[in-house]
Structures are given as structure tokens and as C-alpha cells.
Write a protein that holds these residues in place. Structure first.
Motif, mmCIF file in Angstrom:
data_model
loop_
_atom_site.group_PDB
_atom_site.id
_atom_site.type_symbol
_atom_site.label_atom_id
_atom_site.label_comp_id
_atom_site.label_asym_id
_atom_site.label_seq_id
_atom_site.Cartn_x
_atom_site.Cartn_y
_atom_site.Cartn_z
ATOM 1 N N LEU A 10 0.752 -1.195 -0.112
ATOM 2 C CA LEU A 10 0.093 -0.039 0.137
ATOM 3 C C LEU A 10 0.949 1.204 0.142
ATOM 4 C CD1 LEU A 10 -2.710 1.492 0.261
ATOM 5 C CD2 LEU A 10 -2.612 1.162 2.785
ATOM 6 N N HIS A 11 1.706 1.345 0.850
ATOM 7 C CA HIS A 11 2.736 2.397 0.964
ATOM 8 C C HIS A 11 3.597 2.781 -0.790
ATOM 9 C CE1 HIS A 11 6.070 5.091 1.937
ATOM 10 N NE2 HIS A 11 6.978 4.332 1.523
ATOM 11 N N THR A 12 3.907 1.744 -1.104
ATOM 12 C CA THR A 12 4.543 1.823 -2.356
ATOM 13 C C THR A 12 3.563 2.298 -3.351
ATOM 14 O OG1 THR A 12 6.239 -0.150 -1.999
ATOM 15 C CG2 THR A 12 5.674 0.515 -4.240
ATOM 16 N N GLU A 14 4.583 12.679 -1.145
ATOM 17 C CA GLU A 14 4.431 13.180 0.313
ATOM 18 C C GLU A 14 2.845 13.003 0.722
ATOM 19 O OE1 GLU A 14 5.239 17.315 -0.278
ATOM 20 O OE2 GLU A 14 7.040 17.093 -1.228
ATOM 21 N N TYR A 15 2.225 11.868 0.396
ATOM 22 C CA TYR A 15 1.070 11.471 0.864
ATOM 23 C C TYR A 15 1.115 11.303 2.321
ATOM 24 C CZ TYR A 15 1.868 6.830 1.997
ATOM 25 O OH TYR A 15 2.453 5.676 2.920
ATOM 26 N N VAL A 41 -6.386 8.045 4.667
ATOM 27 C CA VAL A 41 -5.151 8.816 3.880
ATOM 28 C C VAL A 41 -5.865 10.212 3.785
ATOM 29 C CG1 VAL A 41 -3.614 9.156 1.717
ATOM 30 C CG2 VAL A 41 -4.315 6.654 2.590
ATOM 31 N N ALA A 42 -4.926 11.175 3.994
ATOM 32 C CA ALA A 42 -5.199 12.754 3.890
ATOM 33 C C ALA A 42 -5.629 12.942 2.440
ATOM 34 C CB ALA A 42 -3.995 13.491 4.398
ATOM 35 N N ASP A 43 -6.567 13.892 2.401
ATOM 36 C CA ASP A 43 -7.230 14.595 1.163
ATOM 37 C C ASP A 43 -6.063 15.457 0.753
ATOM 38 O OD1 ASP A 43 -9.678 13.182 1.368
ATOM 39 O OD2 ASP A 43 -10.641 15.154 2.610
ATOM 40 N N ARG A 44 -6.215 15.638 -0.782
ATOM 41 C CA ARG A 44 -5.152 16.287 -1.324
ATOM 42 C C ARG A 44 -6.143 17.374 -1.971
ATOM 43 N NH1 ARG A 44 -1.127 13.781 -5.612
ATOM 44 N NH2 ARG A 44 -3.078 13.855 -7.007
ATOM 45 N N PHE A 45 -5.151 18.688 -2.154
ATOM 46 C CA PHE A 45 -5.962 19.869 -2.749
ATOM 47 C C PHE A 45 -4.642 20.527 -3.711
ATOM 48 C CE2 PHE A 45 -7.766 19.459 1.397
ATOM 49 C CZ PHE A 45 -8.957 19.512 1.066
ATOM 50 N N GLY A 46 -5.445 20.859 -4.666
ATOM 51 C CA GLY A 46 -4.464 21.260 -6.136
ATOM 52 C C GLY A 46 -3.713 22.771 -5.588
ATOM 53 N N ALA A 47 -3.094 23.571 -6.311
ATOM 54 C CA ALA A 47 -2.442 24.914 -6.150
ATOM 55 C C ALA A 47 -3.530 25.594 -6.190
ATOM 56 C CB ALA A 47 -1.429 24.915 -7.391
ATOM 57 N N TRP A 71 -7.673 12.026 -6.785
ATOM 58 C CA TRP A 71 -6.950 11.588 -5.764
ATOM 59 C C TRP A 71 -7.602 10.739 -4.587
ATOM 60 C CZ3 TRP A 71 -2.116 10.185 -3.803
ATOM 61 C CH2 TRP A 71 -2.061 10.333 -2.626
ATOM 62 N N ALA A 72 -8.802 11.369 -4.231
ATOM 63 C CA ALA A 72 -9.661 10.750 -3.049
ATOM 64 C C ALA A 72 -9.983 9.460 -3.451
ATOM 65 C CB ALA A 72 -10.728 11.721 -2.509
ATOM 66 N N ASP A 73 -10.725 9.474 -4.724
ATOM 67 C CA ASP A 73 -11.476 8.106 -5.390
ATOM 68 C C ASP A 73 -10.205 6.997 -5.472
ATOM 69 O OD1 ASP A 73 -13.836 9.392 -5.465
ATOM 70 O OD2 ASP A 73 -13.544 9.656 -7.614
ATOM 71 N N THR A 74 -8.827 7.344 -5.856
ATOM 72 C CA THR A 74 -7.930 6.581 -6.038
ATOM 73 C C THR A 74 -7.323 5.916 -4.738
ATOM 74 O OG1 THR A 74 -7.255 7.493 -8.120
ATOM 75 C CG2 THR A 74 -5.728 6.031 -7.133
ATOM 76 N N VAL A 75 -7.041 6.880 -3.708
ATOM 77 C CA VAL A 75 -6.673 6.460 -2.572
ATOM 78 C C VAL A 75 -7.450 5.674 -1.569
ATOM 79 C CG1 VAL A 75 -4.809 7.934 -2.531
ATOM 80 C CG2 VAL A 75 -6.911 8.490 -1.346
ATOM 81 N N ALA A 76 -8.873 5.913 -1.870
ATOM 82 C CA ALA A 76 -9.984 5.005 -1.033
ATOM 83 C C ALA A 76 -10.245 3.747 -1.744
ATOM 84 C CB ALA A 76 -11.496 5.651 -1.300
#
Length: 112
Positions: A5-7, A15-16, A32-38, A46-51
């Protein structure tokens, strides 16, 4: 399982951030923490993939012995005061183990 999972997560974003990893009901809950764009916008892809990756690891955890990593299944564990669900294989359930008490196999506390 967690190394895989980490890999996979690190390949998507080095930087996840893992917010929580909790054992629960014989499996794992992985957040896993959510991610936001610039621009400050929420990254839904991202949220869908990591979920999906976290869900796959959680399902694998429910089929993997907590003690040795062999294929296992959730089993009830406890006594008249409290009950837990732990995922163990047949070998670890039947083998003498410190978690089962002095000279006492886990099987004495897990149903077959």
C-alpha cells in the motif's frame, strides 16, 4: 500488505500522509489525507484512487493472519468480560502463543 500500500501511494504522491491506521473487527481501517490542488480545489480523483487502494488493503487484512501473515480469517476472541475479533490462521489459533496465556494455545479462546 502495508508495504505494498505504501509503495502504491508513494508512487502517486511521495508526500502522501496517512491520517489513521486502526485495527478494528479483525481488519484495518485506513485513512489517507485528502489532497488539494494549487488553486485550493479538492482533488476528487486522488480521493477516489486512494480510497480504492485503502479498501483493497483493508479487505486483504481481513484475510491475513495478524500473527504470521498466512491466510487467515476473523475469529472471536475473549472471555466473559470482553470479546474481540482478530484475524488468525488455523496454525496460530492452535499453536501455544503468549497471547493465549502460559502454555495455552489461542485455540482455547478462538472457535474452530
Amino acid at each position: 500488505m502495508l508495504t505494498r500500500l505504501h509503495t502504491r501511494l508513494a508512487a502517486l504522491d511521495p508526500e502522501y500522509r496517512l491520517e489513521e491506521l486502526t485495527p478494528k473487527l479483525g481488519g484495518l481501517r485506513i485513512y489517507v489525507a485528502d489532497r488539494f490542488g494549487a488553486d485550493g480545489e479538492f482533488d476528487g480523483a486522488w480521493a477516489d484512487t486512494v480510497a480504492q487502494l485503502a479498501d483493497e488493503a483493508a479487505v486483504e487484512a481481513e484475510r491475513t493472519c495478524e500473527l504470521c501473515g498466512a491466510p487467515g480469517r476473523p475469529r472471536f476472541h475473549g472471555d466473559h468480560r470482553a470479546t474481540w475479533i482478530r484475524t488468525v490462521c488455523t496454525g496460530c489459533r492452535d499453536a501455544p502463543h503468549p497471547g493465549g496465556g502460559p502454555g495455552r494455545p489461542l485455540g482455547s479462546r478462538f472457535p474452530r
